[in-house]
Design a protein around this motif. Structure first.
Motif, mmCIF file in Angstrom:
data_model
loop_
_atom_site.group_PDB
_atom_site.id
_atom_site.type_symbol
_atom_site.label_atom_id
_atom_site.label_comp_id
_atom_site.label_asym_id
_atom_site.label_seq_id
_atom_site.Cartn_x
_atom_site.Cartn_y
_atom_site.Cartn_z
ATOM 1 N N THR B 168 0.830 -1.205 0.000
ATOM 2 C CA THR B 168 0.000 0.000 0.000
ATOM 3 C C THR B 168 0.865 1.257 0.000
ATOM 4 N N MET B 206 -3.182 9.055 4.655
ATOM 5 C CA MET B 206 -4.047 7.971 4.214
ATOM 6 C C MET B 206 -3.580 6.634 4.788
ATOM 7 N N LEU B 208 -1.784 6.065 7.485
ATOM 8 C CA LEU B 208 -1.983 5.978 8.928
ATOM 9 C C LEU B 208 -3.464 5.855 9.264
ATOM 10 N N SER B 209 -4.269 6.584 8.522
ATOM 11 C CA SER B 209 -5.716 6.492 8.737
ATOM 12 C C SER B 209 -6.200 5.060 8.563
ATOM 13 N N ASP B 210 -5.620 4.418 7.575
ATOM 14 C CA ASP B 210 -6.040 3.043 7.288
ATOM 15 C C ASP B 210 -5.616 2.077 8.394
ATOM 16 N N ARG B 212 -5.607 2.845 11.650
ATOM 17 C CA ARG B 212 -6.241 3.144 12.926
ATOM 18 C C ARG B 212 -7.312 2.146 13.308
ATOM 19 N N LYS B 216 -15.970 1.260 13.093
ATOM 20 C CA LYS B 216 -16.761 1.309 11.870
ATOM 21 C C LYS B 216 -15.875 1.720 10.691
ATOM 22 N N ARG B 217 -15.111 0.748 10.228
ATOM 23 C CA ARG B 217 -14.109 1.102 9.243
ATOM 24 C C ARG B 217 -14.425 0.584 7.838
ATOM 25 N N GLU B 218 -14.563 -0.692 7.780
ATOM 26 C CA GLU B 218 -14.625 -1.200 6.409
ATOM 27 C C GLU B 218 -15.780 -2.193 6.238
ATOM 28 N N GLY B 219 -16.167 -2.357 4.992
ATOM 29 C CA GLY B 219 -17.155 -3.372 4.656
ATOM 30 C C GLY B 219 -18.581 -2.994 5.062
ATOM 31 N N ASP B 220 -18.762 -1.810 5.685
ATOM 32 C CA ASP B 220 -20.102 -1.450 6.132
ATOM 33 C C ASP B 220 -20.741 -0.391 5.236
ATOM 34 N N ASP B 221 -20.174 -0.166 4.104
ATOM 35 C CA ASP B 221 -20.701 0.919 3.278
ATOM 36 C C ASP B 221 -21.467 0.446 2.037
ATOM 37 N N VAL B 222 -21.622 -0.826 1.878
ATOM 38 C CA VAL B 222 -22.353 -1.279 0.682
ATOM 39 C C VAL B 222 -23.854 -1.319 0.963
#
Lengths: 222, 222, 222, 222
Positions: B168, B206, B208-210, B212, B216-222
């Motif tokens: 990354t 970006m 560092l943000s990733d 943290r 509620k970070r990932e996979g919850d936006d679909v």
DNA sequence: TATGAATGAGTATTCATTCAT
DNA sequence: AATGAATGAATACTCATTCAT
């Protein structure tokens, strides 16, 4: 080609068909070998015509290279256009763009190779392609509209430049494909379909995460 | 080398100095021109020696290219080692690695060019460099320790693979530099120091943000 | 060499030994490769010394070649001398010379190879070797005495020139050895020890038959 | 070739003419210089064409050498065929073959030189010429018929192998020509037309004498 | 005396490009 | 419109020979 109507002996259509054949052969040859190692002979053979035709249609090696480079951009633009980003919800639109970009890089390897080659040459050729900016500006405009829409909907944070976003997307999609050979050799990364698909998901998550209007997001960790 | 006895002007020690001169000239030539367009004559002239020396020291063009490629990796490894990531707080360590990577890509442009060239060739050469994995594994080990530390300190989320993290980081640092010429031409990006520095900050944020540990970070936006 | 007395560090004997080592290596190299394809490097390595020594001892490549050519003649002369033709009955002496010549060509392949090479070059070098005529004249003198003796004994016909006889002998011994590779390929001749030995007998029979004082011998068949 | 339609000055027929020109120039160059010392530049110049044509028509130096070697064999076979040995009385046929062989060696010096060169190289190339055996087998067949005929007529002794006879003939014809330069230098042989013609007569006498069915011929002199 | 380092002058081979039909 | 034939200009690589120590 096999399903094409029976070839007429001569005529305007044949000229265009020959041109396409040369262009596609050139795109493959230049992308597989790079500018210097690409062979006009190889292009002629792959296109099924004689070398002088190439000179007659395109001028010289550099002009053929320029045409192939432009063709690479035309292809990706055409793909992006088909996405119809404007018809999708903002989050979906971005995810769709990420997936398309990743897949296009993977499935049309000549695009990345042409960019690598062109950047190795210092971008001399791309500057001379007059309309290359226009080719991409459509996508950027659409992306800008998607971002605006997302901000309005409260799903994206404000102040994001579409070009910068596209660079982020491209960065994350480009490297795992363009550098797959060295990644495999140096880091023993198993660069297979499974890994690539996982990477694609990780990338789209990361991109969307970065767009979210989360208060405690950046710059507060130093 | 630093501990070697003082170099006499000429004599047996010339061999090592000649070798270095060739290697450095080759690194520049191959990275600027690519494998096929690189000229042995140019390397000889830049190194200030005659062509046969190159063959005597390195064998042939491919072997010289392999040596230059390896040298590119050795250099970046040496830089990473100096970072002493283990002595820093986890967040600082990651930021430090991002900044170093970005700056190295920018200031030693041959690294990116060599990787581009090598990947264009399908990674044939890198596979033949026996110890290339070892060269980088130090950095990965250190990065793993940094991640563990960060998880223990509660500043990083769990389950991050150091290699994936490095990919990354590299992705985000690589593309804006490697593709600067096409970016400038196609997107009219003003690729100057200011833009690059801003990009560097955006990238480290970006990354560092990733990392943290946000629920509620990932996979919850679909 | 292994049984040689312990080498003193320096001294006149070493110079001669080095000279011999170079000469023998050169003889092998020139005969195996020919003049143009012979490599000074290869001679130096085979002789176990450094290239400049060759130049110091012999001058240049052509001079080394001349020395090797001369050495080939010296060796065959030495062999012929040991035959002591004068001590044998005439028929035995001739048969002995034929067998020696055949065997020498076979067992010291560099002689034939050096002659081939030299004749390919038009004999430029052999002319410059001052004493090359002397080297062979001993053998011719002895052969002349053998022929005289044979005529006196009534076993040889009269009027035979020793040089012409030697050319006949050499012709018949030379070709099957010098051209063994093409004979094998073109005529499928099984060029092995059995064939070569049979050929040797046939050759000596033919030579002696030609010397016999048979009334109805030649010129009566047209 | 003789039956080909009249050659136009330029056009498609140039290809064959160019091929011949290269082949003949190569035959001369390789035979005069040997394999290693032969220069592609020299062949091109002698053939009156540019170097790339040689590579286009023949591949590389080794392939050109192989073609030249084969051509040498084709030429001598063509000459032998014209002799029409079957139409002559046995003794005449053999004498005719001897004279032709001797004259061919003398007048087409590249044949001997090519064989010398090829044998110096260990016959690597001749093995790869597939039909080289066929080329010569015609002559051997005819010679076998001549021998049978001679035995039936009572002019030749029985049990002579045509290949062995040819080797004897070739031996006696080859050496005085192939080694003329060293013979002149070492034995002061006056290698001029007179000497060569005398030698030719001596050789044909010797060959025929060896074929005669004389009861007290061989093996009884020890 | 002896040698590792260095090179000038070549040589085979390639390839973009043009010519002649 | 199309192509087989041809080439000028380069380029990787070699090798006899010399230099500096």
């Amino acid at each position: 080609m096999a399903t094409a109507p029976p070839k007429r002996k001569t005529g305007p259509r044949d000229a265009e068909r020959t041109r396409r054949a040369i262009l596609e052969a050139a795109l493959v040859e230049f992308s597989e070998k790079g500018h210097a190692a690409a062979r006009i002979d190889a292009v002629a053979e792959a296109a099924g015509i004689s070398k002088p035709m190439i000179y007659s249609y395109f001028g010289d090696k550099d002009a053929l290279y320029a045409a192939a480079l432009r063709e690479a951009y035309v292809q990706i633009r055409a793909g992006e256009k088909e996405l119809q980003l404007g018809d999708l919800a903002p989050v979906e639109a971005v995810r769709s763009l990420v997936h398309f970009t990743f897949d296009h890089f993977r499935q049309k390897p000549w695009f990345i190779s042409m960019l690598n080659t062109e950047n190795l040459l210092g971008g001399q050729t791309i500057q001379s392609i007059a309309d290359v900016g226009d080719i991409q500006s459509n996508m950027i405009s659409e992306l800008r509209r998607v971002l605006d829409h997302g901000v309005r909907d409260g799903v994206f944070r404000d102040g994001i430049d579409p070009v910068e976003l596209y660079i982020t997307i491209a960065s994350l999609c480009y490297f795992p494909i363009s550098n797959r050979h060295t990644l495999r050799a140096v880091f023993k990364v198993p660069v297979d379909d499974a890994w690539v698909e996982a990477r694609k998901r990780a990338v789209s998550d990361m991109v969307l995460s970065d767009l979210r209007p989360c208060a405690k997001r950046e710059g507060d960790d130093v």
